[in-house]
Design a protein around this motif. Structure first.
Motif, PDB file in Angstrom:
ATOM      1  N   ILE A 232       0.848  -1.204   0.000  1.00 40.49           N
ATOM      2  CA  ILE A 232       0.000   0.000   0.000  1.00 40.49           C
ATOM      3  C   ILE A 232       0.877   1.245   0.000  1.00 40.49           C
ATOM      4  CG2 ILE A 232      -1.726   1.332   1.287  1.00 40.49           C
ATOM      5  CD1 ILE A 232      -2.626  -1.332   2.552  1.00 40.49           C
ATOM      6  N   ASN A 233       0.609   2.162  -0.930  1.00 41.10           N
ATOM      7  CA  ASN A 233       1.264   3.469  -0.922  1.00 41.10           C
ATOM      8  C   ASN A 233       0.201   4.557  -0.941  1.00 41.10           C
ATOM      9  OD1 ASN A 233       4.016   4.975  -1.346  1.00 41.10           O
ATOM     10  ND2 ASN A 233       2.559   5.994  -2.690  1.00 41.10           N
ATOM     11  N   ILE A 234       0.218   5.413   0.046  1.00 41.37           N
ATOM     12  CA  ILE A 234      -0.673   6.581   0.055  1.00 41.37           C
ATOM     13  C   ILE A 234       0.078   7.701  -0.638  1.00 41.37           C
ATOM     14  CG2 ILE A 234      -1.892   8.236   1.511  1.00 41.37           C
ATOM     15  CD1 ILE A 234      -2.223   5.964   3.573  1.00 41.37           C
ATOM     16  N   ASN A 235      -0.322   7.991  -1.856  1.00 40.68           N
ATOM     17  CA  ASN A 235       0.427   8.944  -2.680  1.00 40.68           C
ATOM     18  C   ASN A 235       0.357  10.369  -2.162  1.00 40.68           C
ATOM     19  OD1 ASN A 235       0.874   6.757  -4.356  1.00 40.68           O
ATOM     20  ND2 ASN A 235      -0.094   7.666  -6.163  1.00 40.68           N
ATOM     21  N   ASP A 236      -0.843  10.787  -1.694  1.00 40.66           N
ATOM     22  CA  ASP A 236      -1.065  12.213  -1.496  1.00 40.66           C
ATOM     23  C   ASP A 236      -2.165  12.425  -0.470  1.00 40.66           C
ATOM     24  OD1 ASP A 236      -0.298  14.849  -3.044  1.00 40.66           O
ATOM     25  OD2 ASP A 236      -2.454  14.975  -2.761  1.00 40.66           O
ATOM     26  N   LEU A 237      -1.883  13.241   0.556  1.00 41.77           N
ATOM     27  CA  LEU A 237      -2.875  13.533   1.588  1.00 41.77           C
ATOM     28  C   LEU A 237      -2.943  15.037   1.834  1.00 41.77           C
ATOM     29  CD1 LEU A 237      -2.485  10.895   4.462  1.00 41.77           C
ATOM     30  CD2 LEU A 237      -4.526  11.336   3.096  1.00 41.77           C
ATOM     31  N   LEU A 238      -4.140  15.594   1.753  1.00 43.72           N
ATOM     32  CA  LEU A 238      -4.386  16.992   2.090  1.00 43.72           C
ATOM     33  C   LEU A 238      -5.130  17.014   3.411  1.00 43.72           C
ATOM     34  CD1 LEU A 238      -4.398  20.017   1.363  1.00 43.72           C
ATOM     35  CD2 LEU A 238      -6.501  19.613   0.076  1.00 43.72           C
ATOM     36  N   ILE A 239      -4.542  17.653   4.431  1.00 37.48           N
ATOM     37  CA  ILE A 239      -5.092  17.623   5.785  1.00 37.48           C
ATOM     38  C   ILE A 239      -5.384  19.053   6.231  1.00 37.48           C
ATOM     39  CG2 ILE A 239      -4.728  16.825   8.136  1.00 37.48           C
ATOM     40  CD1 ILE A 239      -2.461  15.060   6.991  1.00 37.48           C
ATOM     41  N   MET A 240      -6.631  19.308   6.563  1.00 31.66           N
ATOM     42  CA  MET A 240      -7.045  20.659   6.946  1.00 31.66           C
ATOM     43  C   MET A 240      -7.702  20.660   8.315  1.00 31.66           C
ATOM     44  SD  MET A 240      -6.368  22.440   4.110  1.00 31.66           S
ATOM     45  CE  MET A 240      -7.500  23.817   3.798  1.00 31.66           C
ATOM     46  N   PRO A 241      -7.610  21.767   9.046  1.00 33.21           N
ATOM     47  CA  PRO A 241      -8.464  21.913  10.228  1.00 33.21           C
ATOM     48  C   PRO A 241      -9.926  21.941   9.790  1.00 33.21           C
ATOM     49  CG  PRO A 241      -6.780  23.638  10.128  1.00 33.21           C
ATOM     50  CD  PRO A 241      -6.783  22.949   8.809  1.00 33.21           C
ATOM     51  N   THR A 242     -10.808  21.483  10.649  1.00 30.37           N
ATOM     52  CA  THR A 242     -12.232  21.516  10.328  1.00 30.37           C
ATOM     53  C   THR A 242     -12.685  22.932   9.994  1.00 30.37           C
ATOM     54  OG1 THR A 242     -12.616  19.622  11.765  1.00 30.37           O
ATOM     55  CG2 THR A 242     -14.539  20.967  11.206  1.00 30.37           C
ATOM     56  N   ALA A 243     -12.054  23.926  10.614  1.00 27.35           N
ATOM     57  CA  ALA A 243     -12.459  25.323  10.428  1.00 27.35           C
ATOM     58  C   ALA A 243     -11.876  25.964   9.179  1.00 27.35           C
ATOM     59  CB  ALA A 243     -12.056  26.144  11.653  1.00 27.35           C
ATOM     60  N   GLN A 244     -11.111  25.227   8.393  1.00 31.15           N
ATOM     61  CA  GLN A 244     -10.478  25.791   7.215  1.00 31.15           C
ATOM     62  C   GLN A 244     -10.931  25.039   5.963  1.00 31.15           C
ATOM     63  OE1 GLN A 244      -6.189  25.432   7.027  1.00 31.15           O
ATOM     64  NE2 GLN A 244      -5.991  27.086   5.529  1.00 31.15           N
ATOM     65  N   ALA A 245     -11.510  25.762   4.999  1.00 29.64           N
ATOM     66  CA  ALA A 245     -11.996  25.145   3.766  1.00 29.64           C
ATOM     67  C   ALA A 245     -10.972  25.231   2.637  1.00 29.64           C
ATOM     68  CB  ALA A 245     -13.310  25.780   3.325  1.00 29.64           C
ATOM     69  N   THR A 246     -10.300  26.386   2.539  1.00 22.75           N
ATOM     70  CA  THR A 246      -9.271  26.593   1.520  1.00 22.75           C
ATOM     71  C   THR A 246      -8.100  27.326   2.190  1.00 22.75           C
ATOM     72  OG1 THR A 246      -9.953  28.815   0.794  1.00 22.75           O
ATOM     73  CG2 THR A 246     -11.130  26.933  -0.172  1.00 22.75           C
ATOM     74  N   GLY A 247      -7.119  27.707   1.395  1.00 21.46           N
ATOM     75  CA  GLY A 247      -6.006  28.429   1.958  1.00 21.46           C
ATOM     76  C   GLY A 247      -6.397  29.731   2.635  1.00 21.46           C
ATOM     77  N   THR A 248      -7.481  30.346   2.189  1.00 26.62           N
ATOM     78  CA  THR A 248      -7.866  31.657   2.723  1.00 26.62           C
ATOM     79  C   THR A 248      -9.257  31.704   3.332  1.00 26.62           C
ATOM     80  OG1 THR A 248      -8.646  32.300   0.504  1.00 26.62           O
ATOM     81  CG2 THR A 248      -6.385  32.907   1.106  1.00 26.62           C
ATOM     82  N   ILE A 249     -10.086  30.671   3.149  1.00 25.51           N
ATOM     83  CA  ILE A 249     -11.444  30.680   3.707  1.00 25.51           C
ATOM     84  C   ILE A 249     -11.426  29.921   5.021  1.00 25.51           C
ATOM     85  CG2 ILE A 249     -13.842  30.012   3.365  1.00 25.51           C
ATOM     86  CD1 ILE A 249     -13.373  30.286   0.349  1.00 25.51           C
ATOM     87  N   VAL A 250     -11.556  30.682   6.110  1.00 24.34           N
ATOM     88  CA  VAL A 250     -11.424  30.123   7.459  1.00 24.34           C
ATOM     89  C   VAL A 250     -12.590  30.612   8.310  1.00 24.34           C
ATOM     90  CG1 VAL A 250      -9.953  30.002   9.503  1.00 24.34           C
ATOM     91  CG2 VAL A 250      -8.896  30.131   7.228  1.00 24.34           C
TER      92      VAL A 250
END
Length: 253
Positions: A232-250
Motif C-alpha cells: 500500500i502506498n498513500i500517494n497524497d494527503l491533504l489535511i485541513m483543520p475543520t475550520a479551514q476550507a481553503t487556503g484563505t477561507i477560514v
C-alpha cells in the motif's frame, strides 16, 4: 520495529513532533536541523521518556549541497541504512505581492523548500536501496494545491514539492521505494513567526479564533501512512483543520 527514520528540520514544529511520535513507535531516529541546541534538547526529552531509543543527531543546513553530501557520507556505519526519509525542512518568508517581494525571501524559500529537498533526497536515496521497507515522506502544503494572495513564491515552491513527489513516485517505482506527500493546512507552529521575520503579534493573529492543526496531528497521520502494509502506498494527503476550507477561507470564532 527497528526502522531508521531520517528527519530534516527536526528541531521544531512538524519535524519535532514526528521525532516524538515515531520514537514511541520504536523507530531509530536520525535527526538533523540547523539549531544544534534544540536537537540536543529534543534528544534528551525523548531519552528521558524512552531511554532505549536509538538517536543520532547532526547539524545540517539543507540549503548547502556540499554539507548535505558530506553529512550523509559521514553517517556512522550503524546509520548507513535509512528506511524512512521525512523531507520536512521548509519555511515561508514574507507575505508580499510579487512586484515588491524581497529577493532574499525568495532565495531562502527556493533554496530550502526545493533545492534542499532535492539535495537531501539525492544523497539519502542510495542509503535506502538496501531497505526492504523504504519510504519517503515529503511535507508539502495547501499552498502546493492552490495559490492565495501574496503567497506567490511560497506557493510556487510547494507546487514544486507536489510535482517532485509525483516524479519521485515514478522514478523510484522500480526500486520499490514508496513515496508520499502530506499537505497540511493551518498548523500552529513557528511557521508564521518565521514568515513574518519574528513578528509574534502578527503571527498569533493568523491562528486567532481557529482550532488549528498541531504538529502532533500531522505526525500521527505520518505514522499511519508509514504503518501501512508494504503493498500500500498513500500517494497524497491533504489535511485541513475543520475550520479551514481553503487556503484563505477560514471560520474564525
Amino acid at each position: 520495529m527497528n526502522r531508521t527514520v531520517l528527519i530534516t528540520g527536526a528541531s521544531s514544529g512538524i519535524g519535532q513532533a514526528c521525532a516524538l511520535v515515531l520514537a514511541k513507535e520504536g523507530y531509530r531516529l536520525a535527526l538533523c536541523a540547523r539549531r544544534t541546541e534544540r536537537l540536543e534538547a529534543l534528544k534528551n526529552e525523548i531519552l528521558q521518556d524512552l531511554p532505549e531509543t536509538e538517536i543520532y543527531t547532526f547539524t545540517l543546513d539543507v540549503r548547502d549541497a556540499d554539507a548535505v553530501q558530506q553529512a550523509m557520507t559521514a553517517l556512522p556505519e550503524a546509520w548507513q541504512q535509512i528506511d524512512v526519509l521525512i523531507n520536512n525542512a521548509g519555511l515561508s518568508q514574507g507575505l508580499d505581492p510579487i512586484q515588491s517581494g524581497k529577493l532574499s525571501d525568495w532565495d531562502t524559500m527556493i533554496d530550502t523548500n526545493i533545492k534542499g529537498l532535492l539535495y537531501v533526497s539525492r544523497a539519502v536515496i542510495p542509503l535506502m536501496e538496501s531497505s526492504k521497507n523504504a519510504h519517503i515522506i515529503n511535507i508539502g502544503s495547501i499552498a502546493g494545491k492552490e495559490v492565495y494572495p501574496n503567497g506567490n513564491v511560497y506557493c510556487a515552491t510547494k507546487h514544486a514539492v507536489d510535482a517532485l513527489n509525483k516524479a519521485m513516485r515514478i522514478d523510484l517505482l522500480e526500486k520499490g521505494i514508496r513515496v508520499s506527500a502530506i499537505h497540511p493546512g493551518m498548523v500552529e507552529t513557528e511557521f508564521s513567526e518565521v514568515r513574518f521575520h519574528g513578528d509574534t503579534d502578527r503571527a498569533k493573529a493568523v491562528y486567532k479564533g481557529v482550532d488549528a492543526l498541531s504538529g502532533q496531528d500531522i505526525a500521527e497521520v505520518i505514522a499511519f501512512v508509514l504503518s501501512r502494509r508494504a503493498h500500500i502506498n498513500i500517494n497524497d494527503l491533504l489535511i485541513m483543520p475543520t475550520a479551514q476550507a481553503t487556503g484563505t477561507i477560514v471560520n474564525r470564532k
